[in-house]
Scaffold this active site. Sequence first.
Site, PDB file in Angstrom:
ATOM      1  N   HIS A  29       0.812  -1.211   0.000  1.00  0.00           N
ATOM      2  CA  HIS A  29       0.000   0.000   0.000  1.00  0.00           C
ATOM      3  C   HIS A  29       0.846   1.262   0.000  1.00  0.00           C
ATOM      4  O   HIS A  29       0.422   2.293  -0.536  1.00  0.00           O
ATOM      5  CB  HIS A  29      -0.969  -0.042   1.178  1.00  0.00           C
ATOM      6  CG  HIS A  29      -2.013  -1.103   1.022  1.00  0.00           C
ATOM      7  ND1 HIS A  29      -2.569  -1.781   2.087  1.00  0.00           N
ATOM      8  CD2 HIS A  29      -2.585  -1.630  -0.099  1.00  0.00           C
ATOM      9  CE1 HIS A  29      -3.450  -2.664   1.640  1.00  0.00           C
ATOM     10  NE2 HIS A  29      -3.468  -2.584   0.318  1.00  0.00           N
ATOM     11  N   HIS A  83      -7.872  -8.354  -7.721  1.00  0.00           N
ATOM     12  CA  HIS A  83      -8.182  -9.248  -6.595  1.00  0.00           C
ATOM     13  C   HIS A  83      -8.424  -8.357  -5.371  1.00  0.00           C
ATOM     14  O   HIS A  83      -7.582  -8.238  -4.495  1.00  0.00           O
ATOM     15  CB  HIS A  83      -7.030 -10.224  -6.329  1.00  0.00           C
ATOM     16  CG  HIS A  83      -6.737 -11.158  -7.466  1.00  0.00           C
ATOM     17  ND1 HIS A  83      -6.085 -10.745  -8.621  1.00  0.00           N
ATOM     18  CD2 HIS A  83      -6.997 -12.477  -7.649  1.00  0.00           C
ATOM     19  CE1 HIS A  83      -5.963 -11.777  -9.438  1.00  0.00           C
ATOM     20  NE2 HIS A  83      -6.501 -12.843  -8.876  1.00  0.00           N
ATOM     21  N   SER A  91      -6.863  -2.226  -0.620  1.00  0.00           N
ATOM     22  CA  SER A  91      -6.453  -1.392  -1.743  1.00  0.00           C
ATOM     23  C   SER A  91      -7.619  -0.667  -2.418  1.00  0.00           C
ATOM     24  O   SER A  91      -7.460   0.512  -2.783  1.00  0.00           O
ATOM     25  CB  SER A  91      -5.656  -2.219  -2.757  1.00  0.00           C
ATOM     26  OG  SER A  91      -6.353  -3.380  -3.137  1.00  0.00           O
ATOM     27  N   GLU A 106     -13.687  -8.915  -7.455  1.00  0.00           N
ATOM     28  CA  GLU A 106     -13.543  -9.876  -6.366  1.00  0.00           C
ATOM     29  C   GLU A 106     -14.441 -11.073  -6.666  1.00  0.00           C
ATOM     30  O   GLU A 106     -15.643 -10.917  -6.891  1.00  0.00           O
ATOM     31  CB  GLU A 106     -13.932  -9.247  -5.026  1.00  0.00           C
ATOM     32  CG  GLU A 106     -13.948 -10.213  -3.855  1.00  0.00           C
ATOM     33  CD  GLU A 106     -12.657 -11.015  -3.705  1.00  0.00           C
ATOM     34  OE1 GLU A 106     -12.738 -12.249  -3.570  1.00  0.00           O
ATOM     35  OE2 GLU A 106     -11.569 -10.399  -3.746  1.00  0.00           O
ATOM     36  N   ASP A 138     -13.695 -13.029 -12.125  1.00  0.00           N
ATOM     37  CA  ASP A 138     -12.273 -13.349 -12.166  1.00  0.00           C
ATOM     38  C   ASP A 138     -11.484 -12.126 -12.622  1.00  0.00           C
ATOM     39  O   ASP A 138     -11.752 -11.559 -13.693  1.00  0.00           O
ATOM     40  CB  ASP A 138     -12.041 -14.512 -13.131  1.00  0.00           C
ATOM     41  CG  ASP A 138     -10.565 -14.732 -13.410  1.00  0.00           C
ATOM     42  OD1 ASP A 138      -9.820 -15.019 -12.455  1.00  0.00           O
ATOM     43  OD2 ASP A 138     -10.154 -14.592 -14.583  1.00  0.00           O
ATOM     44  N   GLY A 139     -10.534 -11.697 -11.819  1.00  0.00           N
ATOM     45  CA  GLY A 139      -9.792 -10.483 -12.127  1.00  0.00           C
ATOM     46  C   GLY A 139      -8.901 -10.602 -13.344  1.00  0.00           C
ATOM     47  O   GLY A 139      -8.683  -9.619 -14.063  1.00  0.00           O
ATOM     48  N   ASP A 158      -2.994  -8.611  -7.326  1.00  0.00           N
ATOM     49  CA  ASP A 158      -2.646  -9.032  -5.963  1.00  0.00           C
ATOM     50  C   ASP A 158      -3.351 -10.347  -5.636  1.00  0.00           C
ATOM     51  O   ASP A 158      -4.258 -10.389  -4.809  1.00  0.00           O
ATOM     52  CB  ASP A 158      -3.057  -7.916  -4.982  1.00  0.00           C
ATOM     53  CG  ASP A 158      -2.776  -8.282  -3.536  1.00  0.00           C
ATOM     54  OD1 ASP A 158      -1.920  -9.148  -3.292  1.00  0.00           O
ATOM     55  OD2 ASP A 158      -3.436  -7.709  -2.651  1.00  0.00           O
TER      56      ASP A 158
END
Length: 286
Positions: free
Chosen positions: A18, A41, A99, A117, A142-143, A168
Amino acid sequence: MNYRHGFHAGNHADVLKHLVLVALLDALKRKDAPFFVLDTHAGRGRYDLGGVQARRTGEARAGIQKLWDEPPAGPPALAAYLAALDAARADAPDTYPGSPLLVSKALRAQDRLVACELLPEESAALKALLASDPRCHVQQRDGYGAVKALLPPRDGNTRIGRALVLIDPPYEAQEGEYPLIVAALREGLERMPQAMFALWYPIKQRATLQPLMRKVAGLPIKSALAVELLVRPDDSPLRMNGSGMLLVNPPWQVEKAIEPALKPLARAMGDDGASWRLTWIKQETP
């Protein structure tokens, strides 16, 4: 997938991730042109540090709590990160922001966020958290697939020319994640070569990361910078000894903002043998 970030929120990996994220957002905001952030994610966006999951592991106590108890003086990037946490926790002081919440607080009127997500419960919590912000959109999906679907980004009929993609993943099967990452980077670069990508990765034994770094260096990129923080020597494959952020197409001179903050982080959160380093995996020649 069984991963729940609530067990790990606010640990040393979150701090590094971060801090770098805030530095990237600050760099993007130096220009008036709008930018788009894709968080592949995203998690639930906010984590209760007094909750069962966080108390079970105590990882935040060895991570962000060290900085809150004795805030290190000095580097602007570290001060900016701590200020961003304060802004995101103003109405929930016993929490640690994920995030997407940090990004949402940094957005200007012209900027946009899409946070992906896959887990229904986590996605629902994130949707509720960001529901009042029209600049932010949450998708339960799905990212990795979102990289193909959402780049290059648009706001209505207008194309947004700048993008940051934060990747991530949970790394439940670490080496099995690498092909997915490389494929997503390749797809994203084909669709938007100027986009910036920020990949978080865990470090157990650094040598095991070399195949990933070689594959990323072989992609059609101008530059890639690895920013790493180890809280202990990387001598055990059984625990996460540190983590890194691999920045593809990073902003000009962002390393000069980030590097001074790494030593205070290592001192605050590290054991004997803590270390940090910045390594150019590929560097653009003048």
